[in-house]
Design a protein around this motif. Structure first.
Motif: not given
Length: 259
Positions: A79, A168, A135, A120-121, A174, A23, A20
């Motif tokens: 994710h 993101r 994500d 956060q997904a 994000c 991140s 990611r």
């Protein structure tokens, strides 16, 4: 409404999945927020490698909580799909299973104490824009039968509503954590309830103009076979209905929560 007593020790967890880009900026912001709000440093970190590893790590953390703990704040970045996060290419973990680990029945140390989960997904879409960092996971449909926790004294903050993509930026992280950092670091934060703070975060997210020129791209990195099977072309216009632009807050707190 009464306030929660946060005079005791504060418990903090950061769970971050791999693959990611960007991140690392989010993790830095979260650690700064923890520090400013009297949470321990360094925070307890969980890396998403296998489902068993994640479950064992969370249980170990929970089992080491003592009665003097006053609250829990957990940030989950991975994710995902509707009701679950993707641990790796082969395994998923229901969010409900995570919440249950810290419920009144399974975590006596946190009974009647506030528990904040920020997720956060992505939360399940039929297709994914080809040029967005998101994500999303390899499966986007509903997996969990139970999508929302029902235990008391908890608040779950999702980056997007059900069925939406969570974007993101690979070069700065994000939008959720960018706006959280701005709101939660204000001088007035100690006098405002957490729900009120997230309401302001939500307002700021709605005012953002995260367009393609800002540098976010598609982050979904499945195996080639999954690309052929699941990744369908969709409208990549900036107004795409698949992109989440507001929070989804599930508030089961019974008292006011001031950090």
């Amino acid at each position: 409404m009464d306030r929660y007593d946060l005079s005791g020790r504060r418990a903090a967890v950061i769970m971050c999945g791999g693959g990611r880009p960007g991140s690392e900026y989010d993790v830095d912001r979260i650690k700064e927020l923890y520090k400013q709000n009297k949470f321990p440093e360094p925070s307890y970190s969980v890396t998403c490698k296998t489902k068993e590893d994640v479950t064992d790590a969370l249980k170990s953390f929970r089992n080491n909580l003592s009665d003097d703990v006053s609250c829990l704040a957990m940030f989950i970045m991975a994710h995902g799909g509707l009701g679950h996060i993707e641990v790796n290419d082969e395994e998923i973990l229901d969010l409900e299973d995570i919440y249950k680990m810290f419920s009144n029945s399974q975590c006596p140390a946190l009974r009647e104490k506030p528990k904040l989960f920020v997720v956060q997904a992505c939360r399940g879409v039929k297709g994914r824009p080809k040029d967005l960092y998101t994500d999303g996971g390899r499966s986007s449909g509903a997996v969990s039968k139970k999508l929302l926790p029902t235990e008391s004294d908890s608040m779950e903050v999702y980056a997007v509503p059900p069925g939406k993509l969570a974007i993101r930026h690979p070069d700065r992280g994000c939008p959720l954590f960018e706006e959280m950092h701005k709101v939660f670091t204000k001088d007035s934060v100690a006098t405002r309830d957490v729900y009120e703070l997230f309401t302001e975060v939500n307002q700021r997210l709605g005012q953002r103009k995260d367009r393609r020129k800002d540098g976010y791209e598609h982050d979904f990195q499945p195996t080639p076979r999954v690309i052929k099977r699941n990744l369908q072309p969709v409208d990549t216009d900036d107004s795409s209905d698949d992109i989440g632009r507001s929070l989804h807050i599930v508030n089961n707190l019974t008292k006011k929560l001031y950090l």
